[in-house]
Design a protein around this motif. Structure first.
Motif, PDB file in Angstrom:
ATOM      1  N   UNK A 130       0.826  -1.202   0.000  1.00 63.56           N
ATOM      2  CA  UNK A 130       0.000   0.000   0.000  1.00 63.56           C
ATOM      3  C   UNK A 130       0.865   1.257   0.000  1.00 63.56           C
ATOM      4  N   UNK A 131       0.445   2.212  -0.788  1.00 61.16           N
ATOM      5  CA  UNK A 131       1.160   3.477  -0.899  1.00 61.16           C
ATOM      6  C   UNK A 131       0.274   4.565  -0.316  1.00 61.16           C
ATOM      7  N   UNK A 132       0.899   5.551   0.303  1.00 61.67           N
ATOM      8  CA  UNK A 132       0.131   6.666   0.858  1.00 61.67           C
ATOM      9  C   UNK A 132      -0.513   7.423  -0.300  1.00 61.67           C
ATOM     10  N   UNK A 133      -1.809   7.679  -0.220  1.00 61.19           N
ATOM     11  CA  UNK A 133      -2.474   8.430  -1.292  1.00 61.19           C
ATOM     12  C   UNK A 133      -1.863   9.824  -1.481  1.00 61.19           C
ATOM     13  N   UNK A 137       0.043  12.508   1.160  1.00 61.23           N
ATOM     14  CA  UNK A 137       1.438  12.897   0.941  1.00 61.23           C
ATOM     15  C   UNK A 137       1.548  14.414   0.878  1.00 61.23           C
ATOM     16  N   UNK A 138       0.646  15.060   0.160  1.00 61.73           N
ATOM     17  CA  UNK A 138       0.654  16.528   0.056  1.00 61.73           C
ATOM     18  C   UNK A 138       0.482  17.167   1.429  1.00 61.73           C
ATOM     19  N   UNK A 139      -0.421  16.633   2.252  1.00 59.91           N
ATOM     20  CA  UNK A 139      -0.634  17.183   3.592  1.00 59.91           C
ATOM     21  C   UNK A 139       0.611  17.038   4.463  1.00 59.91           C
ATOM     22  N   UNK A 140       1.275  15.901   4.380  1.00 62.50           N
ATOM     23  CA  UNK A 140       2.493  15.686   5.172  1.00 62.50           C
ATOM     24  C   UNK A 140       3.564  16.684   4.733  1.00 62.50           C
ATOM     25  N   UNK A 141       3.738  16.835   3.415  1.00 68.36           N
ATOM     26  CA  UNK A 141       4.759  17.757   2.914  1.00 68.36           C
ATOM     27  C   UNK A 141       4.431  19.202   3.272  1.00 68.36           C
ATOM     28  N   UNK A 142       3.172  19.563   3.230  1.00 72.79           N
ATOM     29  CA  UNK A 142       2.743  20.917   3.578  1.00 72.79           C
ATOM     30  C   UNK A 142       3.031  21.184   5.055  1.00 72.79           C
TER      31      UNK A 142
END
Length: 152
Positions: A130-133, A137-142
């Protein structure tokens, strides 16, 4: 207590198989193979012998004698392993049997060709990880942007 008890492992296998398996175990021990490897190799051969005693697909070959095993025997065993266990288990047995028949052919000179020669390895299915959607990913990077760090 040792993992490998050859008498127990081969209790219901023909005396011809048992003789070869004892010799093979001695050969593996003399080459300093770990007990777990020896157990897995010997178990593969014992399971093939047991399977063939009940389900031999080649009535012209003597399944009681490992020197008479054919490609059809091995393929039937592999198919049965996949159906009753898994492709990964069948692959493990395939590798153990390759070693057994290689030993019979090269070290013991009991057979001219290995029945494993043209038997394909079972292909275990690929497991998808499974890969993070993308949204997550965008929220984590933000959250990681900037110099400020938030601590709970």
């Amino acid at each position: 207590m040792p993992l490998l008890d050859l008498d127990t492992l081969t209790a219901d296998v023909s005396h011809i198989w048992v003789g070869f398996l004892r010799d093979w175990d001695r050969s593996l021990r003399s080459a300093n193979y770990p007990e777990t490897t020896r157990y897995n190799y010997l178990l593969a051969a014992v399971q093939l012998a047991r399977f063939l005693a009940e389900h031999s697909p080649d009535p012209d070959a003597d399944a009681e004698d490992p020197t008479e095993i054919t490609k059809a025997h091995v393929e039937s065993f592999q198919a049965w392993m996949i159906e009753t266990r898994s492709a990964a288990t069948a692959l493990n047995k395939h590798k153990g049997l390759q070693q057994f028949f290689k030993w019979l052919m090269l070290d013991e000179e009991e057979i001219d060709r290995s029945p494993m020669e043209r038997v394909r390895q079972p292909r275990p299915p690929k497991k998808l990880i499974p890969v993070i959607p993308d949204d997550d990913t965008s929220r984590v990077l933000k959250t990681c942007k900037g110099k400020e760090r938030h601590r709970p």
